[in-house]
Design a protein around this motif. Structure first.
Motif, PDB file in Angstrom:
ATOM      1  N   VAL A  65       0.578  -1.068   0.099  1.00  0.00           N
ATOM      2  CA  VAL A  65       0.107  -0.350   0.029  1.00  0.00           C
ATOM      3  C   VAL A  65       1.059   1.363  -0.327  1.00  0.00           C
ATOM      4  CG1 VAL A  65      -1.579   1.438   1.709  1.00  0.00           C
ATOM      5  CG2 VAL A  65      -1.434  -0.641   1.455  1.00  0.00           C
ATOM      6  N   ALA A  66       1.798   1.107   1.291  1.00  0.00           N
ATOM      7  CA  ALA A  66       2.656   2.580   1.147  1.00  0.00           C
ATOM      8  C   ALA A  66       3.263   2.871  -0.277  1.00  0.00           C
ATOM      9  CB  ALA A  66       4.063   2.099   2.130  1.00  0.00           C
ATOM     10  N   ASP A  67       3.484   1.461  -0.778  1.00  0.00           N
ATOM     11  CA  ASP A  67       4.504   2.031  -2.508  1.00  0.00           C
ATOM     12  C   ASP A  67       3.862   2.304  -3.120  1.00  0.00           C
ATOM     13  OD1 ASP A  67       6.630   1.191  -1.164  1.00  0.00           O
ATOM     14  OD2 ASP A  67       6.873  -1.226  -2.373  1.00  0.00           O
ATOM     15  N   ALA A  68       2.066   1.619  -3.421  1.00  0.00           N
ATOM     16  CA  ALA A  68       1.343   2.594  -4.870  1.00  0.00           C
ATOM     17  C   ALA A  68       0.538   3.601  -4.769  1.00  0.00           C
ATOM     18  CB  ALA A  68      -0.044   0.949  -4.365  1.00  0.00           C
ATOM     19  N   GLY A  69       1.359   4.458  -3.340  1.00  0.00           N
ATOM     20  CA  GLY A  69       1.063   5.854  -3.032  1.00  0.00           C
ATOM     21  C   GLY A  69       2.205   6.466  -3.846  1.00  0.00           C
ATOM     22  N   ARG A  70       3.511   5.730  -3.349  1.00  0.00           N
ATOM     23  CA  ARG A  70       4.381   6.861  -4.328  1.00  0.00           C
ATOM     24  C   ARG A  70       4.719   7.144  -6.069  1.00  0.00           C
ATOM     25  NH1 ARG A  70       9.224   3.903  -2.209  1.00  0.00           N
ATOM     26  NH2 ARG A  70      10.645   5.193  -2.934  1.00  0.00           N
ATOM     27  N   GLN A  71       3.403   5.548  -6.407  1.00  0.00           N
ATOM     28  CA  GLN A  71       3.171   5.966  -7.806  1.00  0.00           C
ATOM     29  C   GLN A  71       2.154   6.841  -8.423  1.00  0.00           C
ATOM     30  OE1 GLN A  71       5.363   3.653  -9.289  1.00  0.00           O
ATOM     31  NE2 GLN A  71       5.270   3.444  -7.105  1.00  0.00           N
ATOM     32  N   GLY A  72       2.567   7.601 -10.078  1.00  0.00           N
ATOM     33  CA  GLY A  72       2.307   8.794 -10.377  1.00  0.00           C
ATOM     34  C   GLY A  72       0.844   8.394 -10.782  1.00  0.00           C
ATOM     35  N   ASN A  73       0.572   6.948 -10.911  1.00  0.00           N
ATOM     36  CA  ASN A  73      -1.605   6.662 -10.043  1.00  0.00           C
ATOM     37  C   ASN A  73      -1.741   6.052  -9.461  1.00  0.00           C
ATOM     38  OD1 ASN A  73       0.433   4.208 -10.436  1.00  0.00           O
ATOM     39  ND2 ASN A  73      -0.351   3.758 -13.095  1.00  0.00           N
ATOM     40  N   ALA A  74      -1.380   6.770  -8.255  1.00  0.00           N
ATOM     41  CA  ALA A  74      -1.252   6.257  -6.826  1.00  0.00           C
ATOM     42  C   ALA A  74      -2.610   6.175  -6.234  1.00  0.00           C
ATOM     43  CB  ALA A  74      -0.720   6.664  -5.765  1.00  0.00           C
ATOM     44  N   ASP A  75      -3.761   6.507  -6.912  1.00  0.00           N
ATOM     45  CA  ASP A  75      -5.483   6.448  -6.980  1.00  0.00           C
ATOM     46  C   ASP A  75      -6.024   5.385  -6.985  1.00  0.00           C
ATOM     47  OD1 ASP A  75      -5.393   8.548  -5.312  1.00  0.00           O
ATOM     48  OD2 ASP A  75      -5.789   9.804  -7.082  1.00  0.00           O
ATOM     49  N   LEU A  76      -5.225   4.750  -8.604  1.00  0.00           N
ATOM     50  CA  LEU A  76      -5.750   3.790  -9.010  1.00  0.00           C
ATOM     51  C   LEU A  76      -4.732   2.498  -8.044  1.00  0.00           C
ATOM     52  CD1 LEU A  76      -6.853   2.019 -11.610  1.00  0.00           C
ATOM     53  CD2 LEU A  76      -5.408   2.566 -12.486  1.00  0.00           C
ATOM     54  N   ARG A  77      -4.078   2.406  -8.090  1.00  0.00           N
ATOM     55  CA  ARG A  77      -3.742   1.397  -7.033  1.00  0.00           C
ATOM     56  C   ARG A  77      -4.026   1.231  -6.287  1.00  0.00           C
ATOM     57  NH1 ARG A  77       1.505  -0.045  -9.251  1.00  0.00           N
ATOM     58  NH2 ARG A  77       2.526   0.841 -11.545  1.00  0.00           N
ATOM     59  N   LEU A  78      -4.457   2.212  -4.990  1.00  0.00           N
ATOM     60  CA  LEU A  78      -4.743   2.604  -3.938  1.00  0.00           C
ATOM     61  C   LEU A  78      -6.170   1.210  -3.679  1.00  0.00           C
ATOM     62  CD1 LEU A  78      -3.435   5.866  -2.457  1.00  0.00           C
ATOM     63  CD2 LEU A  78      -3.140   2.781  -1.831  1.00  0.00           C
ATOM     64  N   LEU A  79      -7.486   2.056  -4.866  1.00  0.00           N
ATOM     65  CA  LEU A  79      -8.707   1.400  -4.758  1.00  0.00           C
ATOM     66  C   LEU A  79      -8.043  -0.171  -5.375  1.00  0.00           C
ATOM     67  CD1 LEU A  79     -10.450   4.613  -6.169  1.00  0.00           C
ATOM     68  CD2 LEU A  79     -10.095   3.748  -3.554  1.00  0.00           C
ATOM     69  N   ALA A  80      -7.856   0.290  -6.741  1.00  0.00           N
ATOM     70  CA  ALA A  80      -7.524  -1.091  -6.757  1.00  0.00           C
ATOM     71  C   ALA A  80      -7.079  -2.365  -6.396  1.00  0.00           C
ATOM     72  CB  ALA A  80      -6.818  -1.789  -8.146  1.00  0.00           C
ATOM     73  N   PHE A  81      -6.052  -1.855  -5.205  1.00  0.00           N
ATOM     74  CA  PHE A  81      -5.608  -2.766  -4.435  1.00  0.00           C
ATOM     75  C   PHE A  81      -6.421  -3.095  -3.188  1.00  0.00           C
ATOM     76  CE2 PHE A  81      -3.737  -4.144  -0.147  1.00  0.00           C
ATOM     77  CZ  PHE A  81      -2.620  -5.251  -0.681  1.00  0.00           C
ATOM     78  N   LEU A  82      -7.229  -2.335  -2.880  1.00  0.00           N
ATOM     79  CA  LEU A  82      -8.626  -2.113  -1.458  1.00  0.00           C
ATOM     80  C   LEU A  82      -9.477  -2.702  -1.882  1.00  0.00           C
ATOM     81  CD1 LEU A  82      -8.716   1.484   0.217  1.00  0.00           C
ATOM     82  CD2 LEU A  82      -7.365  -0.445   0.888  1.00  0.00           C
ATOM     83  N   ARG A  83      -9.663  -2.981  -3.142  1.00  0.00           N
ATOM     84  CA  ARG A  83     -11.032  -3.597  -3.764  1.00  0.00           C
ATOM     85  C   ARG A  83     -10.508  -4.845  -3.898  1.00  0.00           C
ATOM     86  NH1 ARG A  83     -12.047  -5.527  -9.164  1.00  0.00           N
ATOM     87  NH2 ARG A  83     -13.900  -6.443  -9.160  1.00  0.00           N
ATOM     88  N   PHE A  84      -9.219  -5.359  -3.805  1.00  0.00           N
ATOM     89  CA  PHE A  84      -9.217  -6.506  -4.122  1.00  0.00           C
ATOM     90  C   PHE A  84      -8.335  -7.906  -3.807  1.00  0.00           C
ATOM     91  CE2 PHE A  84      -6.740 -10.384  -6.576  1.00  0.00           C
ATOM     92  CZ  PHE A  84      -7.773 -10.630  -7.408  1.00  0.00           C
ATOM     93  N   TRP A  85      -7.706  -7.169  -2.518  1.00  0.00           N
ATOM     94  CA  TRP A  85      -7.502  -7.368  -1.602  1.00  0.00           C
ATOM     95  C   TRP A  85      -8.364  -7.935  -0.215  1.00  0.00           C
ATOM     96  CZ3 TRP A  85      -6.528  -5.619   3.712  1.00  0.00           C
ATOM     97  CH2 TRP A  85      -5.732  -6.133   4.842  1.00  0.00           C
ATOM     98  N   GLY A  86      -8.941  -6.360   0.310  1.00  0.00           N
ATOM     99  CA  GLY A  86      -9.875  -6.265   1.328  1.00  0.00           C
ATOM    100  C   GLY A  86     -11.162  -6.512   0.943  1.00  0.00           C
ATOM    101  N   GLU A  87     -11.854  -6.981  -0.587  1.00  0.00           N
ATOM    102  CA  GLU A  87     -13.074  -7.087  -0.684  1.00  0.00           C
ATOM    103  C   GLU A  87     -12.977  -8.539  -1.679  1.00  0.00           C
ATOM    104  OE1 GLU A  87     -14.994  -5.098   1.341  1.00  0.00           O
ATOM    105  OE2 GLU A  87     -13.784  -4.060   1.724  1.00  0.00           O
ATOM    106  N   VAL A  88     -12.862  -8.653  -2.572  1.00  0.00           N
ATOM    107  CA  VAL A  88     -12.862  -9.183  -3.457  1.00  0.00           C
ATOM    108  C   VAL A  88     -12.448 -10.826  -2.749  1.00  0.00           C
ATOM    109  CG1 VAL A  88     -12.411 -10.389  -5.841  1.00  0.00           C
ATOM    110  CG2 VAL A  88     -13.361  -7.853  -5.542  1.00  0.00           C
TER     111      VAL A  88
END
Length: 244
Positions: free
Chosen positions: A122-145
């Motif tokens: 999550v911390a690494d995702a927040g450093r990327q240029g497309n952080a919002d996409l990465r963070l929401l995709a991670f929350l959805r897939f890891w934490g929900e799906v």
């Protein structure tokens, strides 16, 4: 978007084929309890993972979605309603795991690695240029799906105990199996959907449409799946010990 859904569904299928999840019926009762006790620590990490992602998100729509989901973990501010974590402990006790075992359980090295790896991703995702996409995709897939997939596969082992006299008495596992599920393809999610996956999926699909390629999305989902697989890998020896 169809190709992205196919990719995601392929990852879900791969997770369902993990030996421990696919053969959970073979586990001895004590080993199944050990899986649930370790899985509890991943559940306890759910809220700090969401909190960290919220700190890193800039997309206001995604932020509001994440905040709503996080607040649902603590249903009221009066102190009269159990949190989801308390509901999980109640289910464990209903399943016959003594409270003393819950109190004395500790995360294994593999479980600790899964938690720290999750926070790191999550911390690494927040450093990327497309952080919002990465963070929401991670929350959805890891934490929900993937959570829904886990509980879908674990539920048949729990159901004979938690369903009594025709009433489903699960307060945590079955409700999360239902309301975390991916019920619709990414592009057809809705804010009115009954599942967290579909609500988050709508925003993820909107952010994906702005990207030149889905590579970041795929990278994040692959990383989330590897974390889950590594967690369950620690229980593979239990299948051998079952003798079947």
């Amino acid at each position: 978007m169809h190709d992205v859904d196919e990719f995601e569904d392929g990852l879900i299928g791969r997770f369902k084929r993990h030996l421990v999840l696919a053969d959970v019926a073979r586990l001895a009762d004590d080993d199944f309890a050990a899986v649930l006790l370790q899985r509890r620590f991943l559940s306890l990490a759910f809220t700090p993972v969401y909190d960290l992602a919220i700190d890193l998100l800039e997309d206001e729509v995604g932020l509001r979605m994440a905040r709503v989901i996080l607040r649902e973990e603590y249903p009221d501010d009066s102190g009269h309603t159990r949190s989801h974590r308390e509901d999980m402990a109640e289910d464990l006790i209903q399943l016959g795991i003594p409270r003393k075992e819950i109190v004395e359980s500790r995360p294994t090295a593999e479980t600790t690695a899964a938690i720290t790896g999750t926070l790191g991703l999550v911390a690494d995702a927040g450093r990327q240029g497309n952080a919002d996409l990465r963070l929401l995709a991670f929350l959805r897939f890891w934490g929900e799906v993937l959570v829904s997939v886990e509980y879908e596969l674990l539920w048949p082992r729990m159901a004979p105990i938690l369903i009594r006299n025709g009433k489903n008495r699960s307060r945590f596992y079955h409700p999360h199996y239902v309301h975390d599920a991916k019920a619709h393809p990414l592009a057809t999610g809705s804010l009115l959907s009954g599942t967290h996956s579909d609500r988050l999926g709508l925003r993820v699909s909107e952010l994906l449409a702005r990207e030149e390629s889905p590579d970041a999305f795929k990278e994040v989902e692959e990383g989330a799946l590897r974390l889950k697989e590594a967690f369950y890998d620690q229980f593979r020896p239990m299948l051998s010990a079952s003798g079947s």
